[in-house]
Design a protein around this motif. Structure first.
Motif, short mmCIF file in Angstrom:
data_model
loop_
_atom_site.label_atom_id
_atom_site.label_comp_id
_atom_site.label_asym_id
_atom_site.label_seq_id
_atom_site.Cartn_x
_atom_site.Cartn_y
_atom_site.Cartn_z
N ASP A 112 0.82 -1.14 0.04
CA ASP A 112 0.13 0.00 0.05
C ASP A 112 0.81 1.17 -0.13
N LEU A 113 0.85 2.03 -0.99
CA LEU A 113 1.83 3.11 -1.00
C LEU A 113 1.25 4.53 -0.33
N HIS A 114 -0.05 4.56 -0.01
CA HIS A 114 -0.50 5.70 0.63
C HIS A 114 0.68 6.31 1.69
N GLY A 115 1.07 7.30 1.64
CA GLY A 115 1.94 8.20 2.50
C GLY A 115 3.36 7.54 2.49
N LYS A 116 3.66 6.73 1.47
CA LYS A 116 5.01 5.98 1.18
C LYS A 116 5.90 6.94 0.54
N ILE A 117 7.18 6.74 0.74
CA ILE A 117 8.27 7.42 -0.12
C ILE A 117 8.30 6.38 -1.43
N VAL A 118 8.25 6.88 -2.49
CA VAL A 118 8.22 6.15 -3.68
C VAL A 118 9.53 6.47 -4.53
N VAL A 119 10.26 5.53 -5.10
CA VAL A 119 11.22 5.91 -6.14
C VAL A 119 10.83 5.54 -7.46
N VAL A 120 10.89 6.56 -8.36
CA VAL A 120 10.49 6.23 -9.84
C VAL A 120 11.52 5.59 -10.38
N LYS A 121 11.15 4.64 -11.31
CA LYS A 121 12.23 3.92 -12.33
C LYS A 121 12.67 5.12 -13.25
N PRO A 122 14.10 5.16 -13.32
CA PRO A 122 14.85 6.09 -14.33
C PRO A 122 14.26 6.03 -15.64
N ASP A 123 14.04 4.82 -16.15
CA ASP A 123 13.55 4.75 -17.51
C ASP A 123 12.32 5.69 -18.14
N VAL A 124 11.64 5.75 -17.04
CA VAL A 124 10.24 6.17 -17.23
C VAL A 124 10.43 8.20 -17.10
N ARG A 131 17.76 11.60 -12.21
CA ARG A 131 18.56 12.03 -11.28
C ARG A 131 17.68 11.63 -9.82
N ALA A 132 18.24 11.67 -8.66
CA ALA A 132 17.59 11.64 -7.46
C ALA A 132 16.64 12.50 -7.34
N THR A 133 16.98 13.59 -7.63
CA THR A 133 15.95 14.75 -7.21
C THR A 133 14.70 14.82 -8.09
N HIS A 134 14.47 14.15 -9.09
CA HIS A 134 13.39 13.72 -9.79
C HIS A 134 12.76 12.27 -9.60
N GLN A 135 13.31 11.53 -8.67
CA GLN A 135 12.66 10.07 -8.50
C GLN A 135 12.07 9.83 -7.05
N LEU A 136 12.57 10.85 -6.20
CA LEU A 136 12.10 10.59 -4.84
C LEU A 136 10.51 11.36 -4.58
N LYS A 137 9.63 10.65 -4.29
CA LYS A 137 8.27 11.37 -4.14
C LYS A 137 7.51 10.68 -3.05
N SER A 165 2.73 15.45 -8.94
CA SER A 165 2.78 14.70 -10.16
C SER A 165 2.05 13.59 -10.33
N ARG A 166 1.95 12.91 -11.35
CA ARG A 166 1.19 11.75 -11.44
C ARG A 166 2.19 10.71 -12.06
N TYR A 167 2.37 9.52 -11.49
CA TYR A 167 2.90 8.11 -12.18
C TYR A 167 2.07 7.08 -12.27
N GLU A 168 2.22 6.05 -12.96
CA GLU A 168 1.38 4.66 -12.95
C GLU A 168 2.31 3.88 -11.87
N ARG A 169 1.37 2.93 -11.30
CA ARG A 169 2.18 1.96 -10.40
C ARG A 169 3.30 1.46 -10.88
N MET A 170 3.25 0.72 -12.25
CA MET A 170 4.31 0.23 -12.99
C MET A 170 5.58 0.90 -13.07
N ASP A 171 5.20 2.34 -12.96
CA ASP A 171 6.58 3.24 -12.94
C ASP A 171 7.44 3.26 -11.80
#
Length: 207
Positions: A112-124, A131-137, A165-171
């Protein structure tokens, strides 16, 4: 798929024949072969979302080399502007090196990702933003934040910029615990949490 069957991208009467997205804007080159006013070619900046595209600073001419030169110049200027913007973390002493899968907890279908820190895949991410400043959300919601949901959208807030921002779970590559965040990200998380708490307090007072 045959290229002839693909839907043409249009900006008014102009078919977009070239486009390059750098940073916060895309530079496009368009052609209208049927034009009879001496404005067969055009160059513009474009911002678009899922609903519409907005074109600005449109320049048109019947001289293709002139418009091609303008296209190249705008690409170079936008690239320089983006490079300066992306260098700010380095100037501030921030470590923005790319986060790899080994540095976070892999995502599972049960999470369950509610309230979690997620790391976005670089290739998306576009190349300039890998870079890290655009991966951590911070994931704030969306159907994709829940396990076993039919929806896939995850709504997030960037820990560096504070922008939504908005991402897909698969991202999402994985999650990261707050104590493992770099200093700049912990600071950003604290600022976001304080703002959310203030909004909640204000709403309660309005009741």
């Amino acid at each position: 798929m045959n290229d002839d069957l693909q839907e043409k991208r249009m900006a008014g009467d102009y078919e977009i024949i070239q486009g390059l997205h750098i940073g916060d804007r895309e530079i496009v080159l368009g052609e209208n072969p049927r034009d009879e006013t001496g404005m067969k070619y055009m160059c513009a900046f474009c911002r678009q979302n899922a609903l519409f595209a907005e074109y600005s600073e449109v320049m048109a001419s019947d001289d293709f080399p002139e418009i091609a030169e303008l296209f190249g110049r705008r690409v170079a200027e936008q690239a320089q502007k983006t490079r300066i913007e992306l260098n700010k973390p380095r100037i501030q002493g921030i470590n923005d090196r790319l986060i790899t899968a080994e540095s976070c907890t892999p995502l599972s279908g049960e999470d369950d990702l509610h309230g979690k820190i997620v790391v976005v895949k670089p290739d998306v991410l576009r190349r300039e933003y890998r870079r890290a400043t655009h991966q951590l959300k911070l994931c704030t919601g969306g159907f994709g934040a829940s396990p076993h949901s039919r929806g896939t959208a995850c709504f997030c807030i960037d820990l560096y910029t504070g922008k939504e921002s908005r991402y897909e779970r698969m991202d999402v590559m994985g999650t990261m615990e707050p104590e493992n965040l770099p200093g700049w990200a912990r600071h950003g998380l604290t600022a976001i949490q304080q703002e959310q708490a203030q909004k909640k307090t204000n709403k309660e007072r309005e009741r």
